[in-house]
Design a protein around this motif. Structure first.
Motif, PDB file in Angstrom:
ATOM      1  N   ARG A  69       0.839  -1.218   0.000  1.00 21.47           N
ATOM      2  CA  ARG A  69       0.000   0.000   0.000  1.00 21.47           C
ATOM      3  C   ARG A  69       0.866   1.258   0.000  1.00 21.47           C
ATOM      4  O   ARG A  69       0.582   2.235  -0.675  1.00 21.47           O
ATOM      5  CB  ARG A  69      -0.951  -0.007   1.205  1.00 21.47           C
ATOM      6  CG  ARG A  69      -2.202  -0.860   0.957  1.00 21.47           C
ATOM      7  CD  ARG A  69      -3.293  -0.512   1.953  1.00 21.47           C
ATOM      8  NE  ARG A  69      -2.876  -0.746   3.328  1.00 21.47           N
ATOM      9  CZ  ARG A  69      -2.976  -1.943   3.939  1.00 21.47           C
ATOM     10  NH1 ARG A  69      -3.491  -2.968   3.294  1.00 21.47           N
ATOM     11  NH2 ARG A  69      -2.570  -2.088   5.174  1.00 21.47           N
ATOM     12  N   VAL A 124       2.080   1.868  -3.412  1.00 15.79           N
ATOM     13  CA  VAL A 124       1.040   2.434  -4.267  1.00 15.79           C
ATOM     14  C   VAL A 124       0.926   3.950  -4.037  1.00 15.79           C
ATOM     15  O   VAL A 124       0.846   4.724  -4.992  1.00 15.79           O
ATOM     16  CB  VAL A 124      -0.305   1.707  -4.024  1.00 15.79           C
ATOM     17  CG1 VAL A 124      -1.462   2.496  -4.620  1.00 15.79           C
ATOM     18  CG2 VAL A 124      -0.260   0.310  -4.622  1.00 15.79           C
ATOM     19  N   GLU A 125       0.951   4.355  -2.771  1.00 15.39           N
ATOM     20  CA  GLU A 125       0.928   5.798  -2.448  1.00 15.39           C
ATOM     21  C   GLU A 125       2.062   6.517  -3.180  1.00 15.39           C
ATOM     22  O   GLU A 125       1.874   7.585  -3.770  1.00 15.39           O
ATOM     23  CB  GLU A 125       1.143   6.006  -0.938  1.00 15.39           C
ATOM     24  CG  GLU A 125       0.081   5.388  -0.056  1.00 15.39           C
ATOM     25  CD  GLU A 125      -1.139   6.286   0.094  1.00 15.39           C
ATOM     26  OE1 GLU A 125      -0.969   7.506  -0.062  1.00 15.39           O
ATOM     27  OE2 GLU A 125      -2.248   5.744   0.324  1.00 15.39           O
ATOM     28  N   MET A 171       1.496   6.863  -6.868  1.00 16.39           N
ATOM     29  CA  MET A 171       0.491   7.887  -7.166  1.00 16.39           C
ATOM     30  C   MET A 171       1.084   9.285  -7.113  1.00 16.39           C
ATOM     31  O   MET A 171       0.653  10.184  -7.825  1.00 16.39           O
ATOM     32  CB  MET A 171      -0.669   7.792  -6.162  1.00 16.39           C
ATOM     33  CG  MET A 171      -1.540   6.578  -6.342  1.00 16.39           C
ATOM     34  SD  MET A 171      -2.322   6.567  -7.944  1.00 16.39           S
ATOM     35  CE  MET A 171      -1.756   5.054  -8.569  1.00 16.39           C
ATOM     36  N   ALA A 216      -4.606  -3.073  -4.827  1.00 15.51           N
ATOM     37  CA  ALA A 216      -4.397  -1.905  -3.956  1.00 15.51           C
ATOM     38  C   ALA A 216      -4.608  -0.612  -4.742  1.00 15.51           C
ATOM     39  O   ALA A 216      -5.077   0.392  -4.206  1.00 15.51           O
ATOM     40  CB  ALA A 216      -3.002  -1.946  -3.345  1.00 15.51           C
ATOM     41  N   LEU A 217      -4.259  -0.660  -6.021  1.00 19.52           N
ATOM     42  CA  LEU A 217      -4.488   0.507  -6.891  1.00 19.52           C
ATOM     43  C   LEU A 217      -5.991   0.772  -7.039  1.00 19.52           C
ATOM     44  O   LEU A 217      -6.447   1.915  -6.975  1.00 19.52           O
ATOM     45  CB  LEU A 217      -3.892   0.247  -8.279  1.00 19.52           C
ATOM     46  CG  LEU A 217      -2.443   0.626  -8.508  1.00 19.52           C
ATOM     47  CD1 LEU A 217      -1.973   0.109  -9.856  1.00 19.52           C
ATOM     48  CD2 LEU A 217      -2.253   2.134  -8.435  1.00 19.52           C
ATOM     49  N   GLU A 250      -8.316  -0.119  -4.916  1.00 15.13           N
ATOM     50  CA  GLU A 250      -8.810   0.380  -3.625  1.00 15.13           C
ATOM     51  C   GLU A 250      -8.463   1.846  -3.450  1.00 15.13           C
ATOM     52  O   GLU A 250      -9.270   2.641  -2.983  1.00 15.13           O
ATOM     53  CB  GLU A 250      -8.168  -0.397  -2.481  1.00 15.13           C
ATOM     54  CG  GLU A 250      -8.905  -1.662  -2.124  1.00 15.13           C
ATOM     55  CD  GLU A 250      -8.076  -2.504  -1.179  1.00 15.13           C
ATOM     56  OE1 GLU A 250      -7.409  -1.924  -0.281  1.00 15.13           O
ATOM     57  OE2 GLU A 250      -8.070  -3.739  -1.352  1.00 15.13           O
ATOM     58  N   HIS A 251      -7.256   2.185  -3.816  1.00 14.66           N
ATOM     59  CA  HIS A 251      -6.809   3.570  -3.669  1.00 14.66           C
ATOM     60  C   HIS A 251      -7.689   4.484  -4.509  1.00 14.66           C
ATOM     61  O   HIS A 251      -8.068   5.571  -4.087  1.00 14.66           O
ATOM     62  CB  HIS A 251      -5.350   3.672  -4.099  1.00 14.66           C
ATOM     63  CG  HIS A 251      -4.740   5.024  -3.900  1.00 14.66           C
ATOM     64  ND1 HIS A 251      -4.957   6.067  -4.776  1.00 14.66           N
ATOM     65  CD2 HIS A 251      -3.937   5.505  -2.921  1.00 14.66           C
ATOM     66  CE1 HIS A 251      -4.306   7.141  -4.343  1.00 14.66           C
ATOM     67  NE2 HIS A 251      -3.672   6.824  -3.215  1.00 14.66           N
TER      68      HIS A 251
END
Lengths: 163, 573
Positions: free
Chosen positions: B197, B200-201, B204, B334-335, B337-338
């Motif tokens: 996660r 992923v942050e 982004m 996770a992408l 979800e984000h």
């Protein structure tokens, strides 16, 4: 920085050579090494001391963990721990020196385990630096022979390295 | 329970593992096993002409299929000849099982005939090794060996078998274990969700991201997921030499190979990036150049199955230890979800910058109308003749780099080379292994007149088994890469890099019963290639003469950063 790495590994032929091989292969240094079977005869406990910065020690422990026969390991120096090494040392003990050596042995809480008219054989246990200090106190010129077991170590408190 | 001799157990275990081919060479210590092999027909033994070739053939088979390659050699010289192949597989994390014969147990240590301490000699180049001390243990050892070789970070496993343990008259109960459990070996099965996660942050937030994908993506069956992730994010992708094919070579998002002989745009993209997503790659010295100057502005997310690879050469900001396949899958969810998207404006600017680097055309070469052919032209012609769909194996040197740079691999497992160890002599036997795995596929071995001579004897094996491999011998009459370094760093003193007496390769190929072709002019190249590849069931040895003075560019300047490169003999960044 000096580290004490304690390894629980399969008590199998060839396992020790893999640990030792790893150090020479990857250019790491072993300062001392001691190994013997544990209460569980299928496992050996190996303790080694080495030097390195955090990065190097991390690499060493990662590579050790990759060895198939290594079951578990701990860097004892990361936490509170007890370190012991056994030394047998023969020193000259003649004339005025004889009493002086005896006094040093008492101060360091060692034992004279064999005696001749000119030589004391002394047994001493403690952390490695204590053994170094004893040799320093006696004076290197007095020393005839030194045998050290290599470091053994164990964590303080309830932390246990077992299966 | 069935009673089997040790030799029969070895063969039965291979059957139970579903092994199709075993590459090997018989000798005194393994004769019992060869006799057991003779009496069955499930496992085919391929007789090579040198044990090194057996290991490379098994290696090529493993790289092309993802299944472990299996080798059998005798004790002593048979075993030591397998060492280079073990080291090659070890460096590139290839699953392989090598069964080596050993002198009888009671002779070990006596310097018996053909005795070598194979466990000792091979120790630094195997993932693990076993010595059979009791024939009863053979099923369990075989099961463990296959398990260790194929799980976690794959690698070669050696089983040393003393001759008495395979004796035909000593029978023991045989049951192949269904499962294996080892308290000291538990490869990671999942990456840390929190770390994923976090990654992923970071992705982004990235304004100048790059995905740097290595051989681990191919080994870890992550190519499809990586491609999906890259397309989803619209990030540029660069491949290592080992990773070529894990993301389509013709995809516009592919900026090419990176590193010492990487493209200008790949190395510039890496150097200028702010977030690097390294997947199944080692950040090794052929990629990073001087580690102190490596990608100064980049945060590094490093996904690898092997914890020891992470932060070994370059500190990772977000390490993720786990199987590439599982981590990428979780990263994709996770992408979702984000729910966010990467900064599109920043990405647009970033792609504009990358397109600018592409316009520099770092991978260009000059052709000379009347002069000799260029090696790059040969690889381009090969690409055209095979429709970009061949399995290409290579040896080591300039031809290897040209084959990596100029052939676009759109699928994983199509580009097969010794990346880590850099083993000359790898190409031909590896091509044999690939051809066994895929009898109908087009298999080309791109080699040079130096490398091919290191395992040339395998032309005989190719005849025996009718392997229609196409050998593209890029003949520059010199050890090209050595010569290039001597040109660039040793004042042009060509110490021992020229071969005074090359064989007539056409006659040599014919002597081995194959088709030989010699090509010296560019205008004949395409026709010859088409002719060669039209011969579907024949091995064709194409001896193609090229310009001996050509260098591989771009080439990173030693001790510099990733963006410090020679672009030609006279231009540098």
């Amino acid at each position: 920085m000096r580290r004490i790495i304690s390894i629980l590994m399969e008590n199998e032929p060839g396992a020790l050579s893999r640990v030792i091989g790893l150090f020479s292969q990857r250019g790491y240094n072993i300062e001392s090494l001691s190994v013997a079977p544990t209460e569980d005869s299928t496992l050996s406990r190996l303790t080694l001391t080495t030097f390195g910065n955090d990065l190097k020690i991390e690499q060493i422990t990662k590579h050790l963990n990759k060895l198939i026969e290594v079951v578990k390991l701990v860097d004892l120096t990361e936490g509170a721990h007890i370190e012991r090494e056994l030394m047998l040392i023969k020193v000259k003990a003649t004339g005025a020196q004889r009493a002086e050596v005896k006094r040093s042995v008492d101060i360091f809480r060692g034992q004279i385990v064999d005696v001749t008219s000119t030589v004391y054989t002394i047994q001493l246990t403690g952390a490695s630096d204590k053994l170094d200090a004893f040799i320093g106190a006696i004076g290197e010129t007095q020393v005839l022979e030194v045998v050290r077991s290599g470091v053994s170590g164990i964590s303080r408190g309830e932390k246990v390295l077992s299966l | 329970m069935e009673m089997l001799s040790g030799a029969e157990m070895v063969v039965r275990a291979l059957q139970d593992e579903g092994v199709e081919y075993i590459f090997g060479y018989p000798g005194g210590s393994v004769l019992h096993i060869y006799d057991a092999l003779f009496q069955q027909d499930k496992v085919s033994h391929i007789l090579v002409r040198h044990e090194q070739a057996a290991t490379h053939a098994a290696d090529g088979y493993a790289r092309a299929t993802g299944k472990p390659g299996v080798v059998m050699v005798t004790s002593g010289p048979g075993a030591t000849n397998a060492i280079t192949g073990l080291a090659t597989a070890f460096m590139d994390s290839i699953p392989m099982i090598v069964l080596s014969g050993q002198v009888r147990s009671d002779w070990i240590g006596d310097d018996a005939f053909q005795e070598t301490d194979m466990i000792g000699v091979s120790r630094p180049v195997v993932k693990h090794s076993f010595m059979v001390r009791d024939a009863k243990d053979i099923p369990e050892i075989m099961k463990k060996a296959f398990y260790i070789a194929t799980t976690g970070r794959p690698g070669p496993v050696l089983i040393d078998i003393p001759k008495d343990q395979t004796a035909p008259n000593v029978k023991n109960p045989y049951e192949y274990p269904k499962k294996v459990k080892m308290r000291s070996y538990a490869p990671v099965s999942r990456g840390h969700s929190g770390q994923i996660r976090k990654a992923v942050e970071e992705l982004m937030k990235a304004k100048r991201p790059v995905i740097y994908a290595g051989g681990g993506v191919i080994q870890g069956e992550g190519s499809e997921l990586l491609t999906k992730l890259a397309h989803r994010l619209n990030f540029p992708v660069t491949n290592t030499l080992m990773g070529l094919g894990c993301f389509p070579g013709t995809d516009p998002q592919n900026v090419g190979m990176l590193g010492m002989h990487g493209t200008y745009e790949a190395n510039m993209t890496m150097h200028s990036s702010d977030v690097i997503l390294a997947v199944g790659a080692r950040l090794d010295d052929r990629v990073t150049n001087n580690v102190k100057k490596f990608c100064p502005g980049a945060k590094i997310i490093h996904i690898d199955i092997d914890p020891a690879t992470i932060s070994k050469n370059i500190m990772a900001h977000i390490p993720i230890v786990g199987p590439v396949h599982q981590v990428l899958e979780e990263m994709l969810s996770a992408l979702d979800e984000h729910g966010g998207e990467p900064d599109q404006k920043a990405l647009e600017r970033w792609w504009e910058e990358i397109e600018g680097w592409r316009k520099v055309h770092g991978m260009r070469y000059e052709t000379n109308e009347n002069g000799p052919m260029k090696p790059q032209q040969v690889v381009e012609a090969l690409y055209k003749a095979t429709g970009g769909d061949a399995y290409v194996t290579s040896d080591v040197g300039q031809h290897q780099m040209f084959a990596a740079q100029y052939y676009k691999y759109d699928k994983p497992r199509r580009w097969i080379n010794s990346g880590g160890l850099g083993t000359m002599g790898f190409g031909l036997p590896a091509a044999m292994g690939v051809q066994f795995a895929f009898p109908d596929a087009t298999v080309a071995c791109v080699t040079g007149e130096g490398s091919i001579q290191m395992n040339i004897q395998e032309l005989s094996t190719c005849l025996q088994y009718g392997l229609p491999v196409k050998i593209i011998n890029i003949n520059n009459q010199a050890l090209g890469m050595v010569r290039q370094w001597q040109d660039m760093q040793y004042g042009g003193r060509h110490s021992q890099s020229y071969m005074e007496s090359l064989p007539d390769f056409v006659a040599l190929a014919e002597a081995y019963g194959h088709v030989g072709m010699k090509v010296t002019k560019f205008e004949d190249l395409e026709g010859a290639m088409n002719e060669a590849f039209a011969l579907k069931d024949r091995l064709v040895f194409m001896d193609i003469y090229v310009d001996p003075t050509e260098h591989v560019y771009p080439m990173q300047i030693a001790d510099g950063s990733m963006r410090d490169m020679w672009l030609s003999k006279t231009e540098r960044t």
